[in-house]
Design a protein around this motif. Structure first.
Motif, short mmCIF file in Angstrom:
data_model
loop_
_atom_site.label_atom_id
_atom_site.label_comp_id
_atom_site.label_asym_id
_atom_site.label_seq_id
_atom_site.Cartn_x
_atom_site.Cartn_y
_atom_site.Cartn_z
N TYR A 28 1.44 -1.11 0.15
CA TYR A 28 0.17 0.36 -0.11
C TYR A 28 0.88 1.26 0.08
O TYR A 28 2.38 1.29 0.70
N PRO A 29 0.38 2.31 -0.31
CA PRO A 29 0.80 3.73 -0.62
C PRO A 29 1.11 4.54 0.45
O PRO A 29 0.29 4.04 1.17
N VAL A 30 1.99 5.09 1.27
CA VAL A 30 2.37 5.81 2.00
C VAL A 30 2.95 6.95 1.52
O VAL A 30 4.00 7.41 1.64
N ARG A 31 1.71 7.82 1.62
CA ARG A 31 2.36 9.38 0.54
C ARG A 31 3.31 9.91 1.59
O ARG A 31 3.06 10.57 2.64
N GLY A 32 4.56 10.71 0.73
CA GLY A 32 5.45 11.39 1.59
C GLY A 32 5.42 12.82 0.61
O GLY A 32 5.87 12.60 -0.24
N GLN A 33 5.50 13.82 1.26
CA GLN A 33 5.77 14.81 0.71
C GLN A 33 7.46 16.09 1.49
O GLN A 33 6.97 15.76 2.67
N VAL A 34 8.23 16.44 0.62
CA VAL A 34 9.65 17.25 1.09
C VAL A 34 9.47 18.17 0.26
O VAL A 34 9.29 18.35 -0.50
N ASP B 273 -2.90 7.14 1.20
CA ASP B 273 -3.21 8.58 0.25
C ASP B 273 -2.38 8.34 -1.51
O ASP B 273 -1.17 8.26 -1.17
N TRP B 274 -2.99 7.85 -2.51
CA TRP B 274 -2.25 8.21 -3.84
C TRP B 274 -2.24 9.28 -4.32
O TRP B 274 -1.42 9.58 -5.90
N TRP C 72 8.08 18.39 -3.65
CA TRP C 72 8.43 16.63 -4.17
C TRP C 72 7.66 15.72 -3.34
O TRP C 72 7.53 16.03 -2.66
N VAL C 73 6.95 14.68 -3.30
CA VAL C 73 6.30 14.42 -3.22
C VAL C 73 6.17 12.66 -4.40
O VAL C 73 6.21 12.16 -5.19
N GLY C 74 6.55 11.59 -3.30
CA GLY C 74 5.94 10.30 -3.92
C GLY C 74 5.11 9.39 -2.67
O GLY C 74 4.94 9.96 -1.72
N LEU C 75 5.45 7.89 -3.27
CA LEU C 75 4.92 6.87 -3.10
C LEU C 75 5.31 5.99 -2.36
O LEU C 75 5.95 4.83 -3.48
#
Length: 338
Positions: A197-203, A241-242, A274-277
């Motif tokens: 499953y995705p875990v959304r990360g924003q940096v 969160d996708w 930047w955003v990644g899953l």
């Protein structure tokens, strides 16, 4: 002549690490890496890439220790070599701080990083909301440089790279003898894994060249990691969160939280967002199975589900995958007779 055809699916840090390790370990294999996206467009490219780890619940600790140590030793050798700037691998010192003493105050990886110790009262004084901390030197691996460097190393070992979306393992069964699945979150569709499953990360990347030490809150959501060209500040951990778009409220929250830990960040210029899953799973999947594809049984090796610890564990799980490929090669004459 290279007689065994191996395909690796996925061009993130796990995929390229695995492809390099297989190509270098087995001159008898012709290794191809397939992926829809390559650097700078993989999830790995946005990773802060700092080495320490969480503990997975169902994997023997001895195996987790080996994954971490193998990855750390591999990257430490690069950090201390002439390739350090080109590969984007550097030593990084700093602090991990906690609001209360954690149950695991001396984690399993503490003996592999450099100079691990508890922070002094004087050091903790600058973080009045935090009561406990760890100081150590670890490694920062910046995938925007490291992935292209690994790709060059893979090609030097005779590997081939193709940009192509793989929709099913059936597509590969006629062309390859061994399939290695490093598709991360893509494994949800590719092999029907409902556990990933995705875990959304924003940096954010900010310009703050005066910062020399990393600071990480033990909650895992607030961190400041100085790098070669900028400082990475974050972050978010939003399960399921996708969304791949940046969120303005998240940006404000990141800057506010990080500036509380390091007030000088309020003067830093934001360079990019930047955003990644993260491809999360209760435990990473590093194992092999025989899969019936187009009327024959094909060895499929899985190496995915590292979550936010892909850079930390990639080389270690890649070496485990080499062992699994070796098992397949030993048993392939038997498989051919089935």
């Amino acid at each position: 002549m290279k007689s065994v055809k191996v395909v690796v699916v996925g061009a993130g840090v796990v995929g390229f690490s695995t492809a390099v390790c297989i190509a270098e370990a087995f001159p008898c294999c012709f290794v191809t890496l397939l992926a829809e996206k390559f650097s700078p467009d993989t999830t790995s490219d946005g990773a802060a890439g700092i080495l320490f780890a969480a503990e997975f619940p169902d994997i023997p600790l001895v195996r987790q220790r080996r994954w971490f140590k193998d990855s750390f030793d591999h990257l430490l050798a690069i950090a201390q070599s002439q390739y350090s700037p080109e590969a984007g691998v550097m030593l990084s010192s700093g602090w991990q701080i906690f609001k209360k003493i954690p149950d695991d105050w001396k984690p399993f990886w503490s003996e592999f990083v450099i100079g691990f110790r508890l922070m002094t009262d004087r050091e903790l004084k600058r973080f009045p909301d935090h009561k406990f901390g760890q100081a150590f030197t670890t490694i920062k691996c910046e995938c925007l440089s490291y992935l292209p460097w690994l790709q060059k190393r893979f090609r030097k070992a005779g590997g081939q790279v193709q940009q192509r979306k793989v929709n099913s393992l059936q597509e590969l069964s006629d062309s390859y003898d061994i399939i290695v699945n490093c598709s991360g979150l893509g494994s949800k569709g590719l092999v029907g894994d409902t556990e990933v499953y995705p875990v959304r990360g924003q940096v954010l990347k900010v310009e703050a060249p005066w910062l020399q030490h990393f600071i990480r809150d033990g909650d895992g959501k607030t961190y400041i990691y100085p790098g070669m060209h900028s400082v990475t500040v974050g972050g978010t951990r939003q399960e399921g969160d996708w969304r791949l778009q940046g969120d303005e409220e998240d940006t404000k929250g990141i800057l506010a939280r990080c500036s509380r830990l390091e007030p000088s960040l309020s003067k830093a210029k934001v360079l990019s967002e930047w955003v990644g899953l993260r491809p999360c799973r209760r435990n990473p999947r590093v194992e092999w199975e025989l899969v019936q594809l187009q009327g024959r049984r094909v060895p499929v090796i899985h190496n995915y589900g590292h979550g936010g610890w892909g850079v930390t564990l990639a080389w270690g799980t890649a070496l485990d995958t080499v062992g699994l490929v070796r098992q397949c090669l030993q048993e392939m004459p038997l498989q051919a007779k089935l």
